[in-house]
Scaffold this active site. Structure first.
Site, PDB file in Angstrom:
ATOM      1  N   LYS A   1       0.856  -1.189   0.000  1.00  0.00           N
ATOM      2  CA  LYS A   1       0.000   0.000   0.000  1.00  0.00           C
ATOM      3  C   LYS A   1       0.891   1.237   0.000  1.00  0.00           C
ATOM      4  O   LYS A   1       1.696   1.436   0.902  1.00  0.00           O
ATOM      5  CB  LYS A   1      -0.919  -0.008   1.223  1.00  0.00           C
ATOM      6  CG  LYS A   1      -1.839   1.207   1.265  1.00  0.00           C
ATOM      7  CD  LYS A   1      -2.858   1.107   2.390  1.00  0.00           C
ATOM      8  CE  LYS A   1      -3.735   2.344   2.431  1.00  0.00           C
ATOM      9  NZ  LYS A   1      -4.720   2.292   3.522  1.00  0.00           N
TER      10      LYS A   1
ATOM     11  N   ARG B   1     -10.549  10.636   1.552  1.00  0.00           N
ATOM     12  CA  ARG B   1     -10.411  11.330   2.836  1.00  0.00           C
ATOM     13  C   ARG B   1     -11.686  12.101   3.146  1.00  0.00           C
ATOM     14  O   ARG B   1     -12.073  12.225   4.298  1.00  0.00           O
ATOM     15  CB  ARG B   1      -9.179  12.245   2.809  1.00  0.00           C
ATOM     16  CG  ARG B   1      -7.878  11.485   2.473  1.00  0.00           C
ATOM     17  CD  ARG B   1      -6.996  11.252   3.662  1.00  0.00           C
ATOM     18  NE  ARG B   1      -5.975  10.236   3.370  1.00  0.00           N
ATOM     19  CZ  ARG B   1      -4.685  10.481   3.145  1.00  0.00           C
ATOM     20  NH1 ARG B   1      -4.239  11.721   3.173  1.00  0.00           N
ATOM     21  NH2 ARG B   1      -3.854   9.485   2.915  1.00  0.00           N
TER      22      ARG B   1
ATOM     23  N   ARG C   1       1.041   9.973   5.600  1.00  0.00           N
ATOM     24  CA  ARG C   1       1.240   8.633   6.169  1.00  0.00           C
ATOM     25  C   ARG C   1       2.558   8.022   5.692  1.00  0.00           C
ATOM     26  O   ARG C   1       2.685   6.810   5.585  1.00  0.00           O
ATOM     27  CB  ARG C   1       0.088   7.728   5.744  1.00  0.00           C
ATOM     28  CG  ARG C   1      -1.306   8.251   6.055  1.00  0.00           C
ATOM     29  CD  ARG C   1      -2.323   7.145   5.878  1.00  0.00           C
ATOM     30  NE  ARG C   1      -3.691   7.601   5.726  1.00  0.00           N
ATOM     31  CZ  ARG C   1      -4.461   8.059   6.724  1.00  0.00           C
ATOM     32  NH1 ARG C   1      -3.979   8.127   7.940  1.00  0.00           N
ATOM     33  NH2 ARG C   1      -5.703   8.430   6.492  1.00  0.00           N
TER      34      ARG C   1
ATOM     35  N   LYS D   1      -2.348  -1.559  -3.742  1.00  0.00           N
ATOM     36  CA  LYS D   1      -3.178  -0.354  -3.709  1.00  0.00           C
ATOM     37  C   LYS D   1      -2.310   0.885  -3.797  1.00  0.00           C
ATOM     38  O   LYS D   1      -1.322   0.951  -3.056  1.00  0.00           O
ATOM     39  CB  LYS D   1      -3.948  -0.349  -2.388  1.00  0.00           C
ATOM     40  CG  LYS D   1      -4.870   0.801  -2.195  1.00  0.00           C
ATOM     41  CD  LYS D   1      -5.512   0.684  -0.841  1.00  0.00           C
ATOM     42  CE  LYS D   1      -6.412   1.873  -0.622  1.00  0.00           C
ATOM     43  NZ  LYS D   1      -7.010   1.859   0.687  1.00  0.00           N
TER      44      LYS D   1
ATOM     45  N   SER E   1     -10.045   5.897  -4.821  1.00  0.00           N
ATOM     46  CA  SER E   1     -10.973   7.015  -5.022  1.00  0.00           C
ATOM     47  C   SER E   1     -10.501   8.023  -6.069  1.00  0.00           C
ATOM     48  O   SER E   1     -11.298   8.498  -6.879  1.00  0.00           O
ATOM     49  CB  SER E   1     -11.203   7.728  -3.685  1.00  0.00           C
ATOM     50  OG  SER E   1      -9.968   8.156  -3.131  1.00  0.00           O
TER      51      SER E   1
ATOM     52  N   TYR F   1     -15.226   1.036  -6.841  1.00  0.00           N
ATOM     53  CA  TYR F   1     -16.504   1.697  -6.569  1.00  0.00           C
ATOM     54  C   TYR F   1     -17.486   1.485  -7.711  1.00  0.00           C
ATOM     55  O   TYR F   1     -18.667   1.777  -7.565  1.00  0.00           O
ATOM     56  CB  TYR F   1     -16.269   3.194  -6.306  1.00  0.00           C
ATOM     57  CG  TYR F   1     -15.313   3.412  -5.150  1.00  0.00           C
ATOM     58  CD1 TYR F   1     -15.734   3.225  -3.835  1.00  0.00           C
ATOM     59  CD2 TYR F   1     -13.967   3.722  -5.363  1.00  0.00           C
ATOM     60  CE1 TYR F   1     -14.857   3.361  -2.771  1.00  0.00           C
ATOM     61  CE2 TYR F   1     -13.076   3.865  -4.305  1.00  0.00           C
ATOM     62  CZ  TYR F   1     -13.527   3.682  -3.012  1.00  0.00           C
ATOM     63  OH  TYR F   1     -12.659   3.797  -1.967  1.00  0.00           O
TER      64      TYR F   1
HETATM   65  C1  PBG Z   1      -7.020   3.915   5.286  1.00  0.00           C
HETATM   66  C2  PBG Z   1      -7.572   3.745   3.911  1.00  0.00           C
HETATM   67  C3  PBG Z   1      -7.450   4.661   2.879  1.00  0.00           C
HETATM   68  C4  PBG Z   1      -8.090   4.122   1.787  1.00  0.00           C
HETATM   69  C5  PBG Z   1      -8.606   2.899   2.172  1.00  0.00           C
HETATM   70  N1  PBG Z   1      -8.256   2.671   3.493  1.00  0.00           N
HETATM   71  C6  PBG Z   1      -6.901   5.997   2.871  1.00  0.00           C
HETATM   72  C7  PBG Z   1      -5.517   6.208   3.268  1.00  0.00           C
HETATM   73  O1  PBG Z   1      -4.736   5.294   3.449  1.00  0.00           O
HETATM   74  O2  PBG Z   1      -5.189   7.378   3.385  1.00  0.00           O
HETATM   75  C8  PBG Z   1      -8.194   4.781   0.457  1.00  0.00           C
HETATM   76  C9  PBG Z   1      -9.209   4.229  -0.473  1.00  0.00           C
HETATM   77  C10 PBG Z   1      -9.460   5.070  -1.648  1.00  0.00           C
HETATM   78  O3  PBG Z   1      -8.822   6.117  -1.859  1.00  0.00           O
HETATM   79  O4  PBG Z   1     -10.360   4.697  -2.418  1.00  0.00           O
HETATM   80  N2  PBG Z   1      -7.262   2.831   6.101  1.00  0.00           N
END
Ligand code: PBG
Length: 323
Positions: free
Chosen positions: A194, A204, A215, A246, A272, A311
């Site tokens: 990730k 967010r 992060r 991801k 997203s 989605y």
């Molecule tokens: C955090 C989490 C995130 C997403 C899924 N789980 C955001 C992040 O890590 O900042 C993002 C999913 C997306 O953008 O569709 N647990």
């Protein structure tokens, strides 16, 4: 001329005959958001066409998922109250546990429920773990919270837990806690690779994140690929049942390398920002929405992901059913 590759492209039926990659509804994971404060679905402005749901409308979404034949539902939840340790995440009456129970009541074992296992929607500082006195995320303390959360979610009816926090040792810690509580059949979908990605921007808002900063001390540097193979290998060694990459579209090379390196199912998450880019360009009349969505998801499948979190899951499942 002996070689004329165009022969195999002459008609739609010829092209269908030699097609190497197909999308199937069962391969699609549908991420959905439950919100504790709502009475009706509320649109998420950064993700056109995506909603936050109250529990009643969530139950209808679960029925819709079964009808469309999607592979699984992935649940995220936004609590009314956030605090430093994300208490609501470990509360059996918290919104995520309730959402899992509600969906399980409707669809039972017909539809695998993947519960997101992370603290970020529940903490007031927005990080995926708890902080020490200097304000840095404390890895090993966080694992203890994940263990409690795992047991609550498994007991609520989640079939799969999505460990998305990028803490070292999280898969092993969660596996141990589950087994100690008899939840030996609850699976772990490890967010193994990730990245710290700008493409999470719209999410967010979807989870009303309060994060200041980034992060980057726990999610991966987008410039690295070997690191992903290491992360994936560690997660498999700790007991991951499925591994995920991801984001997906900006990381197709990683999806491919991960597929070559493990013998567990590989998933990829079209996040997203990747969703929003296509929706926004389509709404502006710049691209053909349906063709762009199908092409994007097919590329993820072709790169090697057996499962795709998107989605568009219900939408695409419906299109596939019609064709
Ligand atoms: C955090 C989490 C995130 C997403 C899924 N789980 C955001 C992040 O890590 O900042 C993002 C999913 C997306 O953008 O569709 N647990």
């Amino acid at each position: 001329m002996i070689h004329r590759p165009r022969r195999l492209r002459t008609t739609p039926a010829m092209r269908r005959l030699v097609r190497e990659t197909r999308l199937h509804p069962a391969d699609l994971i549908w991420p959905v958001f439950a919100h504790e404060d709502l009475r009706a679905p509320r649109p998420i402005s950064t993700m056109p066409g995506v909603f936050q749901y109250d529990l009643d409308s969530l139950a209808r979404v679960a029925e819709q998922a079964v009808t469309a034949g999607v592979g699984a539902l992935m649940l995220f939840a936004i609590p009314s109250d956030k605090d430093a340790t994300g208490s609501a995440a470990k509360d059996p009456d918290g919104i995520l546990a309730k959402a899992v129970r509600r969906v399980y009541d409707v669809t039972g074992d017909e539809l695998p429920i993947i519960a997101d296992l992370c603290l970020d929607e529940f903490t007031d500082h927005g990080h995926c773990g708890v902080l020490d006195s200097c304000g840095t995320v404390n890895n090993d303390q966080t694992l203890l919270h994940y263990q409690q959360m795992a047991v609550v979610l498994a007991q609520s009816g989640a079939h799969i837990l999505g460990t998305s926090g990028m803490m070292d040792g999280q898969v092993g810690a969660v596996r141990t806690a589950l087994d100690d509580h008899g939840a030996i059949d609850t699976s772990i979908l490890a967010y193994a690779a990730k990245y710290a990605s700008a493409f999470y921007g719209p999410f967010r808002e979807a989870v009303e994140s309060t994060l200041n900063g980034d992060r980057r001390t726990y999610q991966q540097d987008p410039a690295n690929s070997h690191e992903s193979l290491r992360e994936v290998a560690l997660d498999v060694a700790e007991g991951a049942d499925i591994v995920m990459v991801k984001p997906a579209l900006a990381y197709l090379d990683i999806v491919h390398q991960v597929r070559e390196s493990v013998d567990v199912p590989v998933a990829a998450y079209v996040v997203s920002g990747e969703y929003a880019m296509i929706e926004t360009a389509a709404a502006a009349g710049m691209i053909d929405r349906r063709a762009a969505i199908m092409e994007a998801l097919t590329s993820v499948r072709r790169a090697g992901a057996g499962l795709i979190a998107t989605y568009w899951a219900a939408q695409v499942a419906t299109w596939i059913g019609e064709s």
